[in-house]
Design a protein around this motif. Structure first.
Motif, PDB file in Angstrom:
ATOM      1  N   MET A  58     -14.981  29.512 -11.179  1.00  0.00           N
ATOM      2  CA  MET A  58     -13.626  28.988 -11.408  1.00  0.00           C
ATOM      3  C   MET A  58     -12.642  30.121 -11.675  1.00  0.00           C
ATOM      4  O   MET A  58     -11.788  30.042 -12.557  1.00  0.00           O
ATOM      5  CB  MET A  58     -13.624  27.998 -12.573  1.00  0.00           C
ATOM      6  N   GLN A  59     -12.784  31.200 -10.881  1.00  0.00           N
ATOM      7  CA  GLN A  59     -11.889  32.347 -11.062  1.00  0.00           C
ATOM      8  C   GLN A  59     -10.430  31.948 -10.800  1.00  0.00           C
ATOM      9  O   GLN A  59      -9.508  32.471 -11.428  1.00  0.00           O
ATOM     10  CB  GLN A  59     -12.299  33.470 -10.101  1.00  0.00           C
ATOM     11  N   HIS A  60     -10.211  31.027  -9.847  1.00  0.00           N
ATOM     12  CA  HIS A  60      -8.842  30.606  -9.544  1.00  0.00           C
ATOM     13  C   HIS A  60      -8.206  29.880 -10.727  1.00  0.00           C
ATOM     14  O   HIS A  60      -7.005  30.014 -10.980  1.00  0.00           O
ATOM     15  CB  HIS A  60      -8.846  29.714  -8.301  1.00  0.00           C
ATOM     16  N   CYS A  61      -9.029  29.113 -11.482  1.00  0.00           N
ATOM     17  CA  CYS A  61      -8.498  28.435 -12.676  1.00  0.00           C
ATOM     18  C   CYS A  61      -8.234  29.447 -13.786  1.00  0.00           C
ATOM     19  O   CYS A  61      -7.211  29.378 -14.485  1.00  0.00           O
ATOM     20  CB  CYS A  61      -9.485  27.365 -13.149  1.00  0.00           C
ATOM     21  N   TRP A  62      -9.172  30.413 -13.935  1.00  0.00           N
ATOM     22  CA  TRP A  62      -8.995  31.430 -14.980  1.00  0.00           C
ATOM     23  C   TRP A  62      -7.736  32.256 -14.717  1.00  0.00           C
ATOM     24  O   TRP A  62      -7.007  32.625 -15.639  1.00  0.00           O
ATOM     25  CB  TRP A  62     -10.224  32.326 -15.019  1.00  0.00           C
ATOM     26  N   THR A  63      -7.431  32.536 -13.442  1.00  0.00           N
ATOM     27  CA  THR A  63      -6.231  33.293 -13.102  1.00  0.00           C
ATOM     28  C   THR A  63      -4.976  32.579 -13.583  1.00  0.00           C
ATOM     29  O   THR A  63      -4.020  33.210 -14.045  1.00  0.00           O
ATOM     30  CB  THR A  63      -6.159  33.500 -11.579  1.00  0.00           C
ATOM     31  N   LEU A  64      -4.968  31.234 -13.477  1.00  0.00           N
ATOM     32  CA  LEU A  64      -3.810  30.457 -13.926  1.00  0.00           C
ATOM     33  C   LEU A  64      -3.764  30.323 -15.441  1.00  0.00           C
ATOM     34  O   LEU A  64      -2.682  30.309 -16.037  1.00  0.00           O
ATOM     35  CB  LEU A  64      -3.842  29.056 -13.290  1.00  0.00           C
ATOM     36  N   LEU A  65      -4.930  30.227 -16.093  1.00  0.00           N
ATOM     37  CA  LEU A  65      -4.974  29.896 -17.519  1.00  0.00           C
ATOM     38  C   LEU A  65      -4.892  31.102 -18.439  1.00  0.00           C
ATOM     39  O   LEU A  65      -4.397  30.987 -19.563  1.00  0.00           O
ATOM     40  CB  LEU A  65      -6.256  29.115 -17.829  1.00  0.00           C
ATOM     41  N   GLN A  66      -5.367  32.280 -17.993  1.00  0.00           N
ATOM     42  CA  GLN A  66      -5.517  33.380 -18.937  1.00  0.00           C
ATOM     43  C   GLN A  66      -4.191  33.825 -19.548  1.00  0.00           C
ATOM     44  O   GLN A  66      -4.168  34.289 -20.694  1.00  0.00           O
ATOM     45  CB  GLN A  66      -6.192  34.564 -18.245  1.00  0.00           C
TER      46      GLN A  66
END
Length: 245
Positions: A58-66
């Motif tokens: 879920m790297q794409h989600c982590w990119t948005l959330l971090q």
């Protein structure tokens, strides 16, 4: 495509759990300062996921959330119903990170159940971010279809123009062929008319010779007229004589 609150809450719970693990892995790697170790974060993530042993996907989600402020602030929020346990979540998380270096294969991430409970309350706050991801994918699909439709229309117009060009060339060739045919017929008609005119003239001359009065002619002239009359008669009766002297 729209989703229900329940569906979003379930999806957010999965995303939050995975991203919490991933954040813990990044923190551990940062503390240890690994050098030249490939996929260090992924290996720690698989070690923490003791039941499934799967990598972080879920790297794409982590990119948005971090860097999302709500994600950052959630560790410091204290809901009124459980102020003690929630307020100490940050401390619990830090203690968990300290202990993970020795027994990360046997412990679950700190506050996992607590974060699951919190995700049910905070799902509405993250609904917009998830919905935007869904809408972004749908928009990309629509744009792709739109571009394909536009390219297809352009190609169809090119084919139609080429077909009209070919049809025009065929009509031009057919018109030229018809012009040449008419020209040939006209030439043949003129030649036939000239032949009929010459034949009529020759017939008129033959008739004059046949009915000429030779009483006033000398012997030589009379002999010539008689010879011409003989040829004309031969021609009329099917003989071989055909020319005039």
């Amino acid at each position: 495509m729209s989703r229900t609150i329940g569906s979003l809450q379930h999806r957010w719970s999965t995303i939050q759990e995975c991203c919490n693990k991933w954040k813990s892995c990044l923190a551990q790697v940062a503390r240890q300062h690994p050098s030249g170790v490939p996929l260090q974060e992924q290996e720690r993530y698989k070690a923490m996921d003791q039941q499934k042993h799967r990598p972080f996907t879920m790297q794409h989600c982590w990119t948005l959330l971090q860097n999302n402020q709500k994600w950052i602030d959630r560790e410091f929020e204290c809901p009124p119903k459980k102020p003690r346990s929630n307020c100490s979540s940050s401390t619990d998380f830090e203690a968990h990170e300290e202990d993970e270096g020795t027994d990360e294969m046997s412990k679950r991430p700190a506050g996992r159940k607590k974060e699951k409970d919190r995700s049910k309350k905070d799902a509405g706050g993250y609904k917009e971010a998830i919905q935007k991801m869904i809408e972004s994918k749908e928009k990309l699909a629509v744009d792709k279809d739109s571009r394909w439709t536009e390219i297809k229309a352009i190609e169809e117009r090119k084919v139609a123009i080429e077909e009209r060009k070919v049809a025009a060339e065929e009509r031009k060739a057919a018109n030229e062929e018809e012009r040449l045919r008419l020209k040939g017929e006209k030439a043949r008609a003129q030649a036939a008319a000239e032949e009929r005119k010459a034949a009529a003239k020759k017939k008129d001359e033959d008739q004059k010779i046949m009915f000429m009065d030779t009483s006033a002619l000398d012997d030589t002239q009379r002999a010539y007229v008689e010879a011409m009359r003989a040829k004309i008669l031969a021609k009329i009766l099917g003989g071989s004589g055909s020319g005039s002297v």
